[in-house]
Design a protein around this motif. Structure first.
Motif, PDB file in Angstrom:
ATOM      1  N   GLU A  21      -2.018  -0.097  -1.992  1.00 28.79           N
ATOM      2  CA  GLU A  21      -1.205   1.026  -2.459  1.00 28.79           C
ATOM      3  C   GLU A  21       0.220   0.578  -2.768  1.00 28.79           C
ATOM      4  N   HIS A  41       5.036  -1.776  -3.450  1.00 30.63           N
ATOM      5  CA  HIS A  41       4.807  -3.125  -2.963  1.00 30.63           C
ATOM      6  C   HIS A  41       6.145  -3.780  -2.623  1.00 30.63           C
ATOM      7  N   SER A  68       0.762  -5.279  -1.383  1.00 30.62           N
ATOM      8  CA  SER A  68       0.741  -4.441  -0.186  1.00 30.62           C
ATOM      9  C   SER A  68      -0.641  -3.831   0.066  1.00 30.62           C
ATOM     10  N   THR A 116      -2.421  -1.271   2.872  1.00 31.46           N
ATOM     11  CA  THR A 116      -1.914  -0.320   3.863  1.00 31.46           C
ATOM     12  C   THR A 116      -2.916   0.130   4.916  1.00 31.46           C
ATOM     13  N   GLY A 117      -4.220  -0.065   4.688  1.00 31.73           N
ATOM     14  CA  GLY A 117      -5.167   0.437   5.675  1.00 31.73           C
ATOM     15  C   GLY A 117      -6.582  -0.049   5.449  1.00 31.73           C
ATOM     16  N   GLY A 119      -4.481   2.075  10.028  1.00 31.13           N
ATOM     17  CA  GLY A 119      -3.312   1.604   9.305  1.00 31.13           C
ATOM     18  C   GLY A 119      -3.064   0.122   9.539  1.00 31.13           C
ATOM     19  N   THR A 176      -0.117  -2.799   9.473  1.00 32.89           N
ATOM     20  CA  THR A 176       1.324  -3.021   9.494  1.00 32.89           C
ATOM     21  C   THR A 176       1.652  -4.343   8.816  1.00 32.89           C
TER      22      THR A 176
END
Length: 225
Positions: free
Chosen positions: A39, A42, A63, A65-66, A78, A80
Motif C-alpha cells: 500500500e 511508500h 512498503s 503493511t500487512g 499489521g 511494522t
C-alpha cells in the motif's frame, strides 16, 4: 502361489494406507495462501527501475503493511516497517505493450509483526526467486508488474496461518511512468499491489502409498531369500 499371496497382501496393505488414513493426516492446510498487502504511501528511496539492455528489473523500499490469509476468520496482521526489495532475471524481450524478464534474481520482504512477537523490522518474512516477470503497459502512464516466484516463509508466519511449504508465489504492483516498452525507466510513483504465497504440499496419501509399495517390495525380497 505363496509369492502371489504375499503380493496381494502387500497390495491390500498399500490400499488400506490410502483409504484408512486418519482424517487429520489427510486434512488440507487451514489456509492455502497468504497475501502480503502493498500500500501507498511508500518511504523515501522507493523505486522500480530498468536500466536498459539485458539488465534486470529492480525494486527498492516498497512498503508492505500487512498479512492476510484466505480463511474467513483470519485476522489482518499489521507489519511494522515492512519493506520489499527485488531483482529479477535479465530482460529477455519486449514488444509494443510489455517488457519480459527471465527467471532467477531474488525477492525479499522484511518487517516486524508484533502480534507474532516479531519485534525487529529487519526480520525476513518472505524470500525467494522469480520464475518469470512481465511489466504491462496499461495506458500511457499506468503500468503493472506481474510476476511468479518460488518462495519461503518465516516459520512464525507460516505456523500462525497453518500453512507449510513448498510455496509458489505471485507479485503484482502498479506504478506510473511515461516510458514505453524498450525504453529504460525509473518509477518512484508506486501505488498498491500484493505478494501472494500459495502452499502446494505433497498429498499425505502419496507418501503412504509409496510406503505401502516399499513394504510390498521388502516382503517379496524376504520371501525370495
Amino acid at each position: 502361489m505363496r509369492k502371489t499371496g504375499c503380493f496381494l497382501i502387500g497390495l491390500v496393505l498399500a490400499a488400506t494406507a490410502i483409504f484408512f488414513v486418519p482424517p487429520h493426516v489427510l486434512a488440507v492446510n487451514s489456509a492455502s495462501y497468504i497475501d502480503f498487502v502493498i500500500e501507498a504511501p511508500h518511504p523515501d528511496g522507493i523505486a522500480v527501475s530498468w536500466w536498459g539492455g539485458a539488465s534486470p528489473l529492480t525494486g527498492l523500499n516498497i512498503s508492505v503493511t500487512g498479512i492476510q490469509g484466505d480463511r474467513s476468520d483470519d485476522d489482518f496482521l499489521g507489519i511494522t516497517g515492512g519493506l520489499l526489495s527485488f531483482t529479477t532475471g535479465p530482460l529477455t524481450s519486449y514488444d509494443n505493450t510489455s517488457w519480459h524478464f527471465g527467471s532467477g534474481g531474488n525477492i525479499a520482504l522484511t518487517g516486524g509483526v508484533s502480534a507474532l512477537g516479531i519485534a525487529s523490522p529487519d526480520t525476513l518474512l518472505l524470500w525467494g526467486s522469480f520464475s518469470e516477470v512481465s511489466v504491462l503497459k496499461v495506458d500511457t502512464r499506468f503500468k503493472v508488474i506481474l510476476a511468479s516466484s518460488y518462495n519461503e516463509l518465516n516459520a512464525d508466519v507460516a505456523n500462525f496461518f497453518g500453512v507449510s511449504g513448498p510455496y509458489v508465489g505471485s507479485l503484482n504492483l502498479s506504478f506510473f511512468s511515461n516510458e514505453s516498452p524498450g525504453q529504460p525507466f525509473t518509477a518512484t510513483s508506486l501505488q498498491g499491489g500484493q505478494i501472494e504465497a500459495t502452499s502446494v504440499p505433497v498429498p499425505a496419501a502419496f507418501w503412504l502409498f509409496g510406503s505401502g509399495l516399499f513394504g510390498i517390495a521388502a516382503l517379496r525380497k524376504r520371501r525370495s531369500v
